[in-house]
Design a protein around this motif. Structure first.
Motif, PDB file in Angstrom:
ATOM      1  N   UNK A 265       0.923  -1.075  -0.117  1.00 57.37           N
ATOM      2  CA  UNK A 265      -0.105  -0.086   0.210  1.00 57.37           C
ATOM      3  C   UNK A 265       0.809   1.368   0.072  1.00 57.37           C
ATOM      4  N   UNK A 266       2.408   1.111  -0.040  1.00 55.61           N
ATOM      5  CA  UNK A 266       2.943   2.457   0.704  1.00 55.61           C
ATOM      6  C   UNK A 266       4.594   2.282  -0.668  1.00 55.61           C
ATOM      7  N   UNK A 267       4.393   2.406  -1.333  1.00 57.97           N
ATOM      8  CA  UNK A 267       5.816   2.071  -1.965  1.00 57.97           C
ATOM      9  C   UNK A 267       7.017   2.496  -1.350  1.00 57.97           C
ATOM     10  N   UNK A 268       7.192   3.931  -1.099  1.00 57.93           N
ATOM     11  CA  UNK A 268       8.038   4.405  -0.334  1.00 57.93           C
ATOM     12  C   UNK A 268       8.252   3.705   0.661  1.00 57.93           C
ATOM     13  N   UNK A 269       7.411   3.434   1.846  1.00 60.21           N
ATOM     14  CA  UNK A 269       7.850   2.976   2.893  1.00 60.21           C
ATOM     15  C   UNK A 269       8.351   1.079   2.641  1.00 60.21           C
ATOM     16  N   UNK A 270       7.945   0.938   1.131  1.00 56.22           N
ATOM     17  CA  UNK A 270       8.607  -0.397   1.527  1.00 56.22           C
ATOM     18  C   UNK A 270      10.242  -0.970   0.494  1.00 56.22           C
ATOM     19  N   UNK A 271       9.917   0.641  -0.473  1.00 57.27           N
ATOM     20  CA  UNK A 271      11.293   0.206  -0.859  1.00 57.27           C
ATOM     21  C   UNK A 271      12.449   0.289   0.331  1.00 57.27           C
ATOM     22  N   UNK A 298      10.967   7.483  -9.174  1.00 60.06           N
ATOM     23  CA  UNK A 298       9.696   6.309  -9.741  1.00 60.06           C
ATOM     24  C   UNK A 298       8.998   4.987  -8.727  1.00 60.06           C
ATOM     25  N   UNK A 299       9.234   5.029  -7.408  1.00 57.77           N
ATOM     26  CA  UNK A 299       7.843   4.698  -6.761  1.00 57.77           C
ATOM     27  C   UNK A 299       7.243   5.509  -6.222  1.00 57.77           C
ATOM     28  N   UNK A 300       7.039   6.932  -6.277  1.00 55.60           N
ATOM     29  CA  UNK A 300       5.838   7.333  -5.792  1.00 55.60           C
ATOM     30  C   UNK A 300       5.014   6.784  -6.865  1.00 55.60           C
ATOM     31  N   UNK A 301       5.174   6.329  -8.439  1.00 52.83           N
ATOM     32  CA  UNK A 301       4.339   6.100  -9.004  1.00 52.83           C
ATOM     33  C   UNK A 301       3.743   4.718  -9.406  1.00 52.83           C
ATOM     34  N   UNK A 302       4.685   3.751  -8.334  1.00 55.57           N
ATOM     35  CA  UNK A 302       3.862   2.583  -7.945  1.00 55.57           C
ATOM     36  C   UNK A 302       2.689   2.522  -7.390  1.00 55.57           C
TER      37      UNK A 302
END
Length: 339
Positions: A265-271, A298-302
């Motif tokens: 649900x949160x790409x930046x947190x996952x990264x 790129x991450x914010x667009x996932x």
């Protein structure tokens, strides 16, 4: 017993088996040793039940054990407080009492009474069992029943079968990862098996997976049991995330050998969480430009899904790799990637 490699638990054994056998991919999986061997272990019990309909609503847990170089044995765990189980066991008991070809023997092991019903005819079946609280534990292997008895002697009743129960109607699968090579050796060449043994030492010790079966897929989702002091704590990367459906499945090539998939649900947190567990690289290996591009652009667009595939190599080439990403704006994503 600790020798269990896999444990399958379901609330209605017969119905799930019947539904599974109707799926197209089940026809392929019916050939390996697992299925044929399991059917052979179940046959004595099915013969005694006479009416196979009695199996349809029986809740059952089955553990798989590698007993030799090319053999598998099973232990069946039945809850005698269940109505369907009572009906099945009643039919089996009646048949045992009436069939003169069966002989009953009892003995003690680790303070538990072990009972065996053996056919006196050549090549006849033998069923051994032990009773503990409301559970009846049955196997065609007398040695495994002894292992069960010794295990029960060292456990308190509240720890018996201490698996996390779920409401999943299609069943749950528990995997003892460190024991997997004991089963894989039945169908994997020696060199490959040795490589797997090495790889499994870096895996989490165990997994508990809920099963969802569709006409063309067997979907597994669940959790991994990771020791607190394990060096690879990457399983914590998805903590607090809301996982979504696996919608990338239709895009996986036939050549896919391994697919690592994350729904988040949160790409930046996952990264940022995954980055904590990446191996340290030398200055020559580091690619700060690519890393900053991913984090900042790129991450914010996932949007909730990413998959990394390893493809089967062809003509002696190195394995190909493929990354699949679900994005919010494909045009903007491609423009950023090209830039």
């Amino acid at each position: 017993p600790s020798s269990a490699v896999l444990v399958y638990e379901t609330a209605d054994w017969g119905q799930q088996c019947a539904a599974w056998q109707q799926t197209p991919w089940a026809q392929d999986l019916c050939q390996p040793l697992f299925h044929n061997n399991l059917q052979a272990n179940l046959k004595p019990l099915q013969n005694l039940a006479s009416d196979l309909q009695l199996f349809h609503k029986v809740p059952l847990a089955v553990s798989v054990h590698a007993s030799g170089e090319d053999e598998l044995d099973y232990v069946f765990y039945c809850n005698t407080h269940n109505h369907a189980t009572k009906a099945l066991l009643g039919a089996v008991a009646d048949r045992l009492e009436q069939d003169s070809t069966y002989q009953k023997t009892t003995r003690k092991c680790a303070g538990h009474k072990l009972t065996a019903w053996s056919q006196t005819t050549p090549g006849g079946a033998c069923l051994s069992y032990v009773k503990r609280d409301q559970y009846l534990i049955v196997s065609t292997s007398s040695m495994l029943i002894e292992d069960v008895a010794r295990g029960l002697a060292s456990k308190s009743s509240k720890d018996f079968l201490c698996l996390q129960k779920t409401a999943n109607k299609q069943g749950s699968l528990y995997i003892n990862v460190r024991q997997l090579p004991q089963v894989l050796r039945l169908g994997v060449q020696y060199d490959a098996l040795q490589a797997m043994r090495t790889a499994f030492t870096t895996f989490v010790p165990a997994s508990q997976l809920d099963i969802k079966r569709t006409p063309h897929y067997l979907l597994l989702s669940g959790l991994a049991d990771n020791a607190p002091d394990a060096p690879q704590a990457w399983t914590q990367a998805l903590t607090g995330q809301t996982a979504g459906a696996i919608t990338l499945a239709d895009y996986l090539p036939q050549r896919t050998t391994v697919c690592l998939h994350c729904a988040f649900s949160d790409a930046e947190k996952l990264s940022s969480t995954l980055k904590q567990h990446q191996p340290q690289r030398t200055t020559a290996e580091a690619t700060p430009t690519a890393t900053s591009l991913l984090d900042a652009t790129l991450s914010p667009m996932l949007q909730g899904e990413i998959a990394h595939c390893i493809l089967t190599p062809t003509s002696g080439q190195i394995p190909g790799q493929l990354v699949l990403m679900k994005v919010s704006d494909p045009a903007a994503f491609l423009e950023a990637l090209q830039g």
